[in-house]
Design a protein around this motif. Structure first.
Motif, PDB file in Angstrom:
ATOM      1  N   GLN A 542       0.872  -1.310   0.104  1.00  0.00           N
ATOM      2  CA  GLN A 542      -0.187  -0.009   0.024  1.00  0.00           C
ATOM      3  C   GLN A 542       0.858   1.217  -0.104  1.00  0.00           C
ATOM      4  O   GLN A 542       1.708   1.174   0.758  1.00  0.00           O
ATOM      5  CB  GLN A 542      -0.834  -0.034   1.348  1.00  0.00           C
ATOM      6  CG  GLN A 542      -1.955  -0.946   1.298  1.00  0.00           C
ATOM      7  CD  GLN A 542      -2.900  -0.942   2.373  1.00  0.00           C
ATOM      8  OE1 GLN A 542      -2.918   0.423   3.096  1.00  0.00           O
ATOM      9  NE2 GLN A 542      -3.443  -1.942   3.064  1.00  0.00           N
ATOM     10  N   CYS A 543       0.714   2.163  -0.880  1.00  0.00           N
ATOM     11  CA  CYS A 543       1.161   3.446  -0.812  1.00  0.00           C
ATOM     12  C   CYS A 543       1.100   4.160   0.569  1.00  0.00           C
ATOM     13  O   CYS A 543      -0.069   4.236   1.143  1.00  0.00           O
ATOM     14  CB  CYS A 543       0.676   4.387  -1.917  1.00  0.00           C
ATOM     15  SG  CYS A 543       1.395   6.077  -1.768  1.00  0.00           S
ATOM     16  N   LYS A 544       2.178   4.614   1.140  1.00  0.00           N
ATOM     17  CA  LYS A 544       2.075   5.002   2.586  1.00  0.00           C
ATOM     18  C   LYS A 544       1.459   6.614   2.517  1.00  0.00           C
ATOM     19  O   LYS A 544       0.932   7.142   3.343  1.00  0.00           O
ATOM     20  CB  LYS A 544       3.473   5.030   3.298  1.00  0.00           C
ATOM     21  CG  LYS A 544       3.806   3.582   3.715  1.00  0.00           C
ATOM     22  CD  LYS A 544       5.080   3.706   4.447  1.00  0.00           C
ATOM     23  CE  LYS A 544       5.353   2.507   5.129  1.00  0.00           C
ATOM     24  NZ  LYS A 544       5.375   1.418   4.026  1.00  0.00           N
ATOM     25  N   GLU A 545       1.625   7.197   1.127  1.00  0.00           N
ATOM     26  CA  GLU A 545       1.140   8.741   1.233  1.00  0.00           C
ATOM     27  C   GLU A 545      -0.243   8.832   1.133  1.00  0.00           C
ATOM     28  O   GLU A 545      -0.949   9.945   1.609  1.00  0.00           O
ATOM     29  CB  GLU A 545       1.917   9.293   0.144  1.00  0.00           C
ATOM     30  CG  GLU A 545       3.076   8.723  -0.114  1.00  0.00           C
ATOM     31  CD  GLU A 545       4.211   9.641   0.857  1.00  0.00           C
ATOM     32  OE1 GLU A 545       3.761  10.933   1.388  1.00  0.00           O
ATOM     33  OE2 GLU A 545       5.199   8.821   1.275  1.00  0.00           O
ATOM     34  N   CYS A 546      -1.110   7.748   0.779  1.00  0.00           N
ATOM     35  CA  CYS A 546      -2.579   8.049   0.308  1.00  0.00           C
ATOM     36  C   CYS A 546      -3.439   6.883   0.963  1.00  0.00           C
ATOM     37  O   CYS A 546      -4.338   6.546   0.388  1.00  0.00           O
ATOM     38  CB  CYS A 546      -2.719   8.139  -1.182  1.00  0.00           C
ATOM     39  SG  CYS A 546      -2.132   6.649  -1.966  1.00  0.00           S
ATOM     40  N   LYS A 547      -2.956   6.563   2.276  1.00  0.00           N
ATOM     41  CA  LYS A 547      -3.874   5.641   2.890  1.00  0.00           C
ATOM     42  C   LYS A 547      -5.052   6.037   3.209  1.00  0.00           C
ATOM     43  O   LYS A 547      -5.173   7.194   3.675  1.00  0.00           O
ATOM     44  CB  LYS A 547      -3.068   4.937   4.011  1.00  0.00           C
ATOM     45  CG  LYS A 547      -2.063   3.757   3.711  1.00  0.00           C
ATOM     46  CD  LYS A 547      -1.583   3.318   4.903  1.00  0.00           C
ATOM     47  CE  LYS A 547      -0.563   2.141   4.327  1.00  0.00           C
ATOM     48  NZ  LYS A 547      -0.201   1.372   5.568  1.00  0.00           N
ATOM     49  N   LYS A 576      -5.535   5.185  -1.919  1.00  0.00           N
ATOM     50  CA  LYS A 576      -6.359   5.618  -2.726  1.00  0.00           C
ATOM     51  C   LYS A 576      -5.984   6.405  -4.205  1.00  0.00           C
ATOM     52  O   LYS A 576      -6.699   6.579  -5.052  1.00  0.00           O
ATOM     53  CB  LYS A 576      -7.396   6.999  -2.200  1.00  0.00           C
ATOM     54  CG  LYS A 576      -6.891   8.197  -2.047  1.00  0.00           C
ATOM     55  CD  LYS A 576      -8.010   9.210  -1.553  1.00  0.00           C
ATOM     56  CE  LYS A 576      -7.920  10.754  -1.741  1.00  0.00           C
ATOM     57  NZ  LYS A 576      -6.447  11.084  -1.260  1.00  0.00           N
ATOM     58  N   GLY A 577      -4.593   6.305  -4.142  1.00  0.00           N
ATOM     59  CA  GLY A 577      -3.993   6.867  -5.382  1.00  0.00           C
ATOM     60  C   GLY A 577      -3.402   8.389  -4.890  1.00  0.00           C
ATOM     61  O   GLY A 577      -4.140   9.287  -4.705  1.00  0.00           O
ATOM     62  N   CYS A 578      -2.129   8.579  -5.435  1.00  0.00           N
ATOM     63  CA  CYS A 578      -1.667  10.111  -5.501  1.00  0.00           C
ATOM     64  C   CYS A 578      -0.490  10.124  -6.409  1.00  0.00           C
ATOM     65  O   CYS A 578      -0.148   8.855  -7.218  1.00  0.00           O
ATOM     66  CB  CYS A 578      -1.134  10.201  -3.999  1.00  0.00           C
ATOM     67  SG  CYS A 578       0.266   9.298  -3.450  1.00  0.00           S
ATOM     68  N   GLU A 579       0.233  11.354  -6.413  1.00  0.00           N
ATOM     69  CA  GLU A 579       1.292  11.451  -7.445  1.00  0.00           C
ATOM     70  C   GLU A 579       2.457  10.345  -7.030  1.00  0.00           C
ATOM     71  O   GLU A 579       2.947   9.951  -7.995  1.00  0.00           O
ATOM     72  CB  GLU A 579       1.826  13.069  -6.964  1.00  0.00           C
ATOM     73  CG  GLU A 579       0.881  13.962  -7.610  1.00  0.00           C
ATOM     74  CD  GLU A 579       1.379  14.425  -8.841  1.00  0.00           C
ATOM     75  OE1 GLU A 579       2.456  14.480  -9.203  1.00  0.00           O
ATOM     76  OE2 GLU A 579       0.035  14.318  -9.866  1.00  0.00           O
ATOM     77  N   ARG A 580       2.473  10.266  -5.984  1.00  0.00           N
ATOM     78  CA  ARG A 580       3.826   9.455  -5.758  1.00  0.00           C
ATOM     79  C   ARG A 580       3.717   8.239  -6.041  1.00  0.00           C
ATOM     80  O   ARG A 580       4.621   7.525  -6.603  1.00  0.00           O
ATOM     81  CB  ARG A 580       4.073   9.264  -3.949  1.00  0.00           C
ATOM     82  CG  ARG A 580       4.404  10.703  -3.429  1.00  0.00           C
ATOM     83  CD  ARG A 580       5.693  11.063  -3.806  1.00  0.00           C
ATOM     84  NE  ARG A 580       6.825  10.382  -3.321  1.00  0.00           N
ATOM     85  CZ  ARG A 580       7.386  10.050  -2.456  1.00  0.00           C
ATOM     86  NH1 ARG A 580       6.904  10.721  -1.122  1.00  0.00           N
ATOM     87  NH2 ARG A 580       8.430   9.100  -1.888  1.00  0.00           N
ATOM     88  N   CYS A 581       2.529   7.498  -6.055  1.00  0.00           N
ATOM     89  CA  CYS A 581       2.386   6.034  -6.487  1.00  0.00           C
ATOM     90  C   CYS A 581       1.672   5.987  -8.150  1.00  0.00           C
ATOM     91  O   CYS A 581       1.095   4.872  -8.422  1.00  0.00           O
ATOM     92  CB  CYS A 581       1.267   5.140  -5.527  1.00  0.00           C
ATOM     93  SG  CYS A 581      -0.379   6.034  -5.440  1.00  0.00           S
ATOM     94  N   LEU A 582       1.780   7.123  -8.555  1.00  0.00           N
ATOM     95  CA  LEU A 582       1.076   7.251 -10.110  1.00  0.00           C
ATOM     96  C   LEU A 582      -0.334   6.718 -10.039  1.00  0.00           C
ATOM     97  O   LEU A 582      -0.968   6.175 -10.943  1.00  0.00           O
ATOM     98  CB  LEU A 582       2.024   6.261 -10.919  1.00  0.00           C
ATOM     99  CG  LEU A 582       3.460   6.784 -11.227  1.00  0.00           C
ATOM    100  CD1 LEU A 582       4.303   5.973 -11.946  1.00  0.00           C
ATOM    101  CD2 LEU A 582       3.537   8.149 -12.129  1.00  0.00           C
TER     102      LEU A 582
HETATM  103 ZN   LIG Z   1      -0.149   6.985  -3.183  1.00  0.00          ZN
END
Ligand SMILES: [Zn+2]
Length: 667
Positions: A542-547, A576-582
Motif C-alpha cells: 500500500q502507498c503510505k502517502e495516500c492510505k 487511494k492513489g496519489c502523485e507518488r504512487c502514480l
Molecule cells: Zn499514493
C-alpha cells in the motif's frame, strides 16, 4: 529521380539494403516530388525562353547558329546573355521556375556542367548498374564535381548553399542528437529562427523523407540548406572536440546519456529525459511507448504491474520515438522493420543500461525499454518481510544447520532469487566456503566463489556440480533445481555433508515435495536430505502517502474464507492513489512467505508417499507454519498490502485459521 548517397541509409547494421526501385519519393518543402510528375520536361532551354517571351524564334535560330561555330562549347542561355539580348537575371528567373521540374542531370546539362556525351555515358552506366542513378554515375565517372551537383540541387529545390562552419551551430540543437550520430549521417544542424524553423545542413537533399526525419529528430519544422560533405564532416569533427554540453558522458567505451533535470517540456530531448527520469525514480522495470490512433500512451511496469503514466499528443510520438532510436543507435529512417538497441543512461552517479525494442504497429512504432539496474542491492533477511515467528524459525532451524537442502519455491518473478541470495549473504563469513553454480549470476557477492553456466560451451550444470564438490565447499548454491539430474546432484551433495541452497519452480512448499517425487527421486532420499522448503510471492505494498480506510467487498471476504465477524474492529486501509504512487495506490513490494520445516511426521509421510492433501494437513500443523494466503491476510490487516493483491497472487486455502489465532502467532 533517385537519391544519390542516402546518408540515412546503409550505415547501420539494422539497415535493410536500399532498393532504388521501391524507395519513397523525395519529400522536400515547397517542391513537388519528382516521381509524382507524369513526365519530365526535357525541352531545350531555348524553347522555354521563347515560351516565356524572353526570346523570339528568330533570335533562337541565330543563337544556335553562333553556338555551333564556337570552338568552346557554351550554353545557349549564357550565349544570349553575352549577346545582350536578355538580362542574366531574367533568364535565371525563367530557368529557375522551369528547373524545379527538371531532374538534376538535366539541370547539369543545361548549365553546361556536363556535356551531352557525358550524360549519355552516365545514362548507359546507370542502365548497366541497377541501383545506380544517372547522377550517381555522373559523379562516380568524374563528369561532375560535388559543388556543381550541389549547386544544381540548390536550383532544383530552391535551397541555399552554406559553407559549413562549427561556429554557426546553435549548440542547443546538439542536445537532440549525438555528434557521432550526426557524423554518421552527415547532418549539421545550424539554427532555430524566431518562428521555430530549424535550418539543417546536409550534403544530399535527395534522400527519402529527409525533411520529415530531420523534423522529428530536432523536434520542429526543418528547412534544408546544402553544404559539401567535407565541410560538414570538418565542422562536426570540430564540435566533437569541444562539446561541454553534449549530454554524452564518456565511460569506458560506452557513451552514457546523462539525464538532464532542467526540463523544458517543449523539447523532445527534455520529454525523453523526463520519461527516463520518472521511470528510474519510480523504479520501473519497463517503459512502454505506444502510439495509438489519436495519442501516444506511456506506461511503466512498476512492481510487476503496468501503470499508465501519461499520454502525449500524436504529434510528439514521432519525435519521441526518433529520439529513442537515436539513443539506441537504431536506424531513424527505417520505420518498416522491427529494431532493437541499447541505451545507456546516467542519473546522477547511477548508470543504467536499457534495452530498447522498436516494434512496427498500425499506428507507428511501439517502443519498449527494459530498464536494467546494475546496483541490485542485496536485501538482508530481516528486510524481506518474513513474519517474525517465521524469520526466527528460518534463521534457527533452516539457515544455521550445516547440512541439508533448502529450497525456495514460487513462480517466475516471485522474488525467490532475492531470498536465496539474502540467505547466502547471511552465511557468508570467513569460516565457510561458499560456491555457486548459477544460470546466470544475478548478484555478485564478495567472498563467495561464483560460477555462471549460462551460454558457456563445455560447462553444464551437472558437470559443474561434480566439480564443485571437489572444491571442498561448506555451502553450495545451485541457481535452480530444474530436472531430475540437478535434483540428484543436490541430494548427493547434501548426503556428503554439504549445505545446499536452491530455487525450485513450484506453486507451494508441499507441491515441491510432490513434484520431486514425481521426478522419480527416491522418497527416503528426499525425506533425509531436505531441511526446509520456503514458498513465496511478491505483492504490492500500500502507498503510505495516500492510505484511506477501506471496507473489503463481500467477494473478497468470501474468497479468502474469512468471517465478517473476524474483521470487526479491524481497521483496514488501502492507497487511494496519489502523485507518488502514480495513482495506483501501491508503491514497492513485499513478500508473502510459507515456510515448511520438515518435521519427523512429514518425513515419515514422504517415505509413506502420502497423498498431497494429507501432507498439507501435516504441514499446517508444523510450528510457525503459515499459508501464503494467511500471511497475505495478516499483512493486509497490518496495512502492508491489500486483499486484492493477496487474491491475485496466492493459491486458495480451504481451512484457514481464525485471524485472531494467526495474530497471536505473529505476536
Ligand atoms: Zn499514493
Amino acid at each position: 529521380m533517385e537519391p544519390i548517397s542516402p546518408a540515412l541509409q546503409g550505415t547501420n547494421e539494422n539497415d535493410t539494403p536500399a532498393s532504388g526501385a521501391t524507395r519513397p519519393s523525395v519529400t522536400l518543402a515547397a517542391t513537388d516530388s519528382p516521381s509524382s510528375e507524369p513526365a519530365v520536361d526535357t525541352r531545350p532551354v531555348e524553347q522555354i525562353l521563347v515560351e516565356q517571351g524572353l526570346l523570339t524564334s528568330k533570335q533562337v535560330d541565330k543563337a544556335l547558329r553562333i553556338q555551333s561555330r564556337l570552338e568552346e562549347q557554351k550554353p545557349l542561355a549564357a550565349l544570349v546573355v553575352e549577346l545582350g539580348w536578355v538580362s542574366r537575371n531574367a533568364i535565371e528567373c525563367a530557368l529557375k521556375s522551369h528547373r524545379r521540374q527538371l531532374p538534376i542531370e538535366e539541370i547539369l546539362l543545361e548549365k553546361g556542367a556536363v556535356t551531352g556525351d557525358e550524360l549519355e555515358h552516365a545514362r548507359e552506366h546507370a542502365r548497366k548498374n541497377p541501383g545506380h542513378t544517372v547522377v550517381q554515375s555522373l559523379i562516380e565517372m568524374n563528369f561532375v564535381a560535388e559543388r556543381e551537383y550541389l549547386s544544381a540541387c540548390c536550383e532544383r529545390y530552391d535551397l541555399p548553399f552554406v559553407e559549413a562552419d562549427a561556429n554557426l551551430v546553435d549548440r542547443r540543437l546538439l542536445k537532440k542528437a549525438s555528434v557521432q550520430y550526426l557524423t554518421r549521417h552527415r547532418i549539421l544542424p545550424l539554427t532555430t529562427d524566431d518562428a521555430g524553423q530549424i535550418t539543417v545542413l546536409v550534403d544530399d537533399p535527395e534522400q527519402p523523407d529527409l525533411v520529415v526525419e530531420m523534423s522529428r529528430l530536432f523536434g520542429g519544422p526543418v528547412t534544408l540548406a546544402l553544404s559539401t560533405r567535407a565541410g560538414i564532416e570538418e565542422a562536426l569533427a570540430a564540435l566533437a572536440g569541444s562539446r561541454p554540453e553534449s549530454g554524452a558522458v564518456p565511460h569506458g567505451s560506452i557513451q552514457y546519456h546523462k539525464i538532464q533535470e532542467d526540463l523544458d517540456t517543449e523539447k523532445t530531448t527534455s520529454i525523453v529525459d523526463h520519461i527516463f527520469l520518472k521511470a528510474i525514480r519510480q523504479g520501473a522495470s519497463d517503459i512502454h511507448l505506444e502510439p495509438m490512433a489519436s495519442k501516444m500512451r506511456v506506461r511503466f511496469r512498476i512492481d510487476g504491474s503496468l501503470v499508465h503514466v501519461t499520454d502525449y499528443p500524436s504529434a510528439y510520438a514521432g519525435p519521441i520515438i526518433s529520439r529513442m532510436k537515436v539513443l539506441a543507435q537504431a536506424d531513424v529512417a527505417q520505420h518498416r522493420i522491427h529494431q532493437d538497441g541499447r541505451i545507456y543512461v546516467r542519473d546522477g552517479s547511477e548508470e543504467i543500461d536499457c534495452r530498447a525494442s522498436f516494434y512496427v504497429t498500425v499506428f507507428g512504432e511501439n517502443c519498449v525499454i527494459r530498464v536494467l539496474r546494475k546496483d541490485q542491492a542485496l536485501v538482508g533477511l530481516e528486510s524481506l518481510g518474513l513474519p517474525p515467528p517465521v524469520l526466527r524459525t528460518f534463521i534457527d532451524d533452516v539457515v544455521e544447520p550445516t547440512t541439508g537442502i533448502v529450497l525456495v519455491c514460487g513462480p517466475t518473478g516471485s522474488g525467490k532469487t532475492t531470498t536465496l541470495y539474502s540467505t547466502v549473504d547471511r552465511l557468508n563469513d570467513n569460516s565457510r566456503k561458499i560456491i555457486t553454480c548459477e544460470d546466470p549470476v544475478e548478484y555478485v557477492i564478495q567472498g563467495i566463489t561464483q560460477c555462471s553456466v549460462q551460454n558457456r560451451p563445455g560447462i553444464n550444470f551437472v558437470d559443474s556440480l561434480k566439480a564443485i564438490v571437489r572444491q571442498d565447499p561448506d555451502i553450495i548454491l545451485i541457481g535452480e533445481v530444474r530436472d531430475a539430474a540437478s535434483a540428484e546432484m543436490a541430494i548427493q551433495s547434501a548426503l556428503t555433508g554439504h549445505k545446499v541452497l536452491s530455487t525450485f519452480h513450484t506453486e507451494d512448499s508441499v507441491g515441491a515435495l510432490v513434484r520431486l517425487l514425481d521426478m522419480g527421486i527416491e522418497a527416503f532420499l528426499l525425506a533425509s536430505t531436505i531441511t526446509a522448503i520456503m514458498s513465496q510471492r511478491l505483492v504490492r505494498r500500500q502507498c503510505k502517502e495516500c492510505k484511506v480506510p477501506y471496507t473489503p467487498t463481500p467477494r473478497e471476504v468470501r474468497a479468502l474464507s474469512l468471517a465478517r465477524a473476524e474483521l470487526e474492529g479491524v481497521k483496514l486501509t488501502r492507497g487511494k492513489g496519489c502523485e507518488r504512487c502514480l495513482h495506483t495506490g501501491y508503491r514497492g513490494r513485499t513478500g508473502l512467505y510459507e515456510l515448511l520445516v520438515l518435521t519427523d511426521d512429514i518425513r515419515d509421510g514422504i517415505i509413506q508417499r502420502l497423498p498431497s492433501h494429507e501432507l498439507r494437513t501435516m504441514a499446517a500443523k508444523a510450528p510457525s507454519f503459515v499459508h501464503l494466503q494467511e500471511d497475505g491476510v495478516l499483512k493486509t490487516i497490518q496495512g502492508e498490502t491489500t486483499f486484492a493483491e493477496v487474491l491475485d497472487n496466492t493459491p486458495r486455502v480451504q481451512d484457514v485459521r481464525p485471524v485472531r489465532e494467526l495474530m497471536e502467532m505473529y505476536g
